[in-house]
Design an enzyme around this catalytic site. Sequence first.
Site, PDB file in Angstrom:
ATOM      1  N   GLU A  86       7.683  -6.822   5.553  1.00 46.11           N
ATOM      2  CA  GLU A  86       8.052  -6.223   4.253  1.00 46.11           C
ATOM      3  C   GLU A  86       7.739  -4.722   4.227  1.00 46.11           C
ATOM      4  O   GLU A  86       7.060  -4.196   5.129  1.00 46.11           O
ATOM      5  CB  GLU A  86       7.298  -6.918   3.116  1.00 46.11           C
ATOM      6  CG  GLU A  86       5.795  -6.740   3.200  1.00 46.11           C
ATOM      7  CD  GLU A  86       5.141  -6.545   1.841  1.00 46.11           C
ATOM      8  OE1 GLU A  86       5.637  -5.735   1.031  1.00 46.11           O
ATOM      9  OE2 GLU A  86       4.116  -7.208   1.604  1.00 46.11           O
ATOM     10  N   ASP A 119       3.714 -12.847 -16.803  1.00 49.25           N
ATOM     11  CA  ASP A 119       3.796 -12.070 -15.567  1.00 49.25           C
ATOM     12  C   ASP A 119       3.599 -12.986 -14.360  1.00 49.25           C
ATOM     13  O   ASP A 119       2.476 -13.284 -13.951  1.00 49.25           O
ATOM     14  CB  ASP A 119       2.766 -10.936 -15.562  1.00 49.25           C
ATOM     15  CG  ASP A 119       3.001  -9.958 -14.414  1.00 49.25           C
ATOM     16  OD1 ASP A 119       3.860 -10.239 -13.552  1.00 49.25           O
ATOM     17  OD2 ASP A 119       2.328  -8.910 -14.382  1.00 49.25           O
ATOM     18  N   LYS A 176      -3.589 -12.523  -3.653  1.00 47.94           N
ATOM     19  CA  LYS A 176      -4.763 -11.701  -3.934  1.00 47.94           C
ATOM     20  C   LYS A 176      -5.589 -12.238  -5.091  1.00 47.94           C
ATOM     21  O   LYS A 176      -5.056 -12.789  -6.045  1.00 47.94           O
ATOM     22  CB  LYS A 176      -4.343 -10.270  -4.258  1.00 47.94           C
ATOM     23  CG  LYS A 176      -4.140  -9.447  -3.014  1.00 47.94           C
ATOM     24  CD  LYS A 176      -3.451  -8.153  -3.321  1.00 47.94           C
ATOM     25  CE  LYS A 176      -2.146  -8.353  -4.022  1.00 47.94           C
ATOM     26  NZ  LYS A 176      -1.121  -9.034  -3.271  1.00 47.94           N
TER      27      LYS A 176
HETATM   28  N1  PSU Z   1       0.034  -7.669  -1.297  1.00 52.25           N
HETATM   29  C1  PSU Z   1      -0.564  -6.575  -0.763  1.00 52.25           C
HETATM   30  N2  PSU Z   1       0.019  -5.388  -0.882  1.00 52.25           N
HETATM   31  C2  PSU Z   1       1.222  -5.263  -1.510  1.00 52.25           C
HETATM   32  C3  PSU Z   1       1.854  -6.419  -2.063  1.00 52.25           C
HETATM   33  C4  PSU Z   1       1.221  -7.606  -1.934  1.00 52.25           C
HETATM   34  O1  PSU Z   1      -1.628  -6.682  -0.189  1.00 52.25           O
HETATM   35  O2  PSU Z   1       1.722  -4.146  -1.569  1.00 52.25           O
HETATM   36  C5  PSU Z   1       3.214  -6.299  -2.682  1.00 52.25           C
HETATM   37  C6  PSU Z   1       4.135  -7.293  -1.962  1.00 52.25           C
HETATM   38  O3  PSU Z   1       5.307  -6.621  -1.585  1.00 52.25           O
HETATM   39  C7  PSU Z   1       4.413  -8.350  -3.012  1.00 52.25           C
HETATM   40  C8  PSU Z   1       4.340  -7.539  -4.281  1.00 52.25           C
HETATM   41  O4  PSU Z   1       5.655  -8.986  -2.816  1.00 52.25           O
HETATM   42  O5  PSU Z   1       3.232  -6.681  -4.053  1.00 52.25           O
HETATM   43  C9  PSU Z   1       4.157  -8.370  -5.508  1.00 52.25           C
HETATM   44  O6  PSU Z   1       4.420  -7.566  -6.622  1.00 52.25           O
HETATM   45  P1  PSU Z   1       4.706  -8.251  -8.036  1.00 52.25           P
HETATM   46  O7  PSU Z   1       3.400  -8.879  -8.408  1.00 52.25           O
HETATM   47  O8  PSU Z   1       5.114  -7.129  -8.942  1.00 52.25           O
HETATM   48  O9  PSU Z   1       5.795  -9.254  -7.799  1.00 52.25           O
HETATM   49 MN    MN Z   2       4.786  -8.889 -12.109  1.00 53.13          MN
END
Ligand code: PSU
Ligand code: MN
Length: 291
Positions: A11, A126, A147
């Site tokens: 990614e 969210d 996380k």
């Molecule tokens: N985990 C990390 N660093 C990141 C992300 C996840 O350690 O940058 C990013 C990934 O690309 C994941 C996104 O898909 O955050 C999730 O964001 P959201 O919660 O807005 O969907």
């Molecule tokens: Mn989100």
Amino acid sequence: MRDKRPIVALESAVITHGLPRPYNLETALALEGEVRAGGAIPATVAIVGGQARVGLSGDEVAALANTDQTAKISPRDLGIAIAGLGCSFGGTTVAATMQLASRVGLAVFATGGIGGVHRGATTTFDISADLPTLARVPMIVVCSGAKAILDLPATREWLETAGVPVLGWQTDEFPAFYSLSSGLSVDLRVNTAAAVVAVAREHWGAGLPSAVLVTVPPPAEVAIDALELNAVITQALAEAEQTGVRGRAVTPFLLDAVRIATSGRSMATNIALLRHNATVAAAIAVEYYGR
Ligand code: PSU
Ligand code: MN
């Protein structure tokens, strides 16, 4: 792909929004190196010059890492970006990366941590687009769980509802990204790439559309104690609420707050686990595509 060689998708939201410069570029190139060292070919996925790309040159990775105007591209942003109506450089989230990589036939993907159900989601709604994407895109996704800034039990429940098998790579416990333990279980402990591939083949053979999640604990020498982290996270969440951070900004904001509060230790953990996950994914890809 023509020669049926093993490929691992990577990614790029981690490059544009997950890590600060210069660590973002260093790490992106290191991840590609780990995949190659494991005998597979890396394909970093991103929006570059308004095009959806699966596989970048080193110069393109550098451009992505050093461009000031970049978007965090989630599935809802893909059509907008490819139509040339959004930002022309974008880092793809786990969800958008899976969408593009699977579209061209890739089956193995490595990342740090997936998005999930945020704490307080019963009122904010969210929930990361990563979860519904895992429910409908058939790939083997290698990560260190979700996380600890998230609601991990709710994330675990969501995956179960969606029919996503959660495998533990040489562990019985669902890892908590920075920490080894979350107190949550996996569906199966797997000790080898062959076991992962056997489960994935039969999962898809049974007609299921979803991903297979392989959760890999962070390397023990850089793992952070879950209790210690909790205090930092509580503080970061309070800051997010006070500042009124919403939508796609939430995850990068929280990651950065944790990085600052741990004096960069969380970032070192993040980079180490990303590299390790790339290695594990390469071994799985080699097994999946045959030697
Ligand atoms: N985990 C990390 N660093 C990141 C992300 C996840 O350690 O940058 C990013 C990934 O690309 C994941 C996104 O898909 O955050 C999730 O964001 P959201 O919660 O807005 O969907
Ligand atoms: Mn989100």
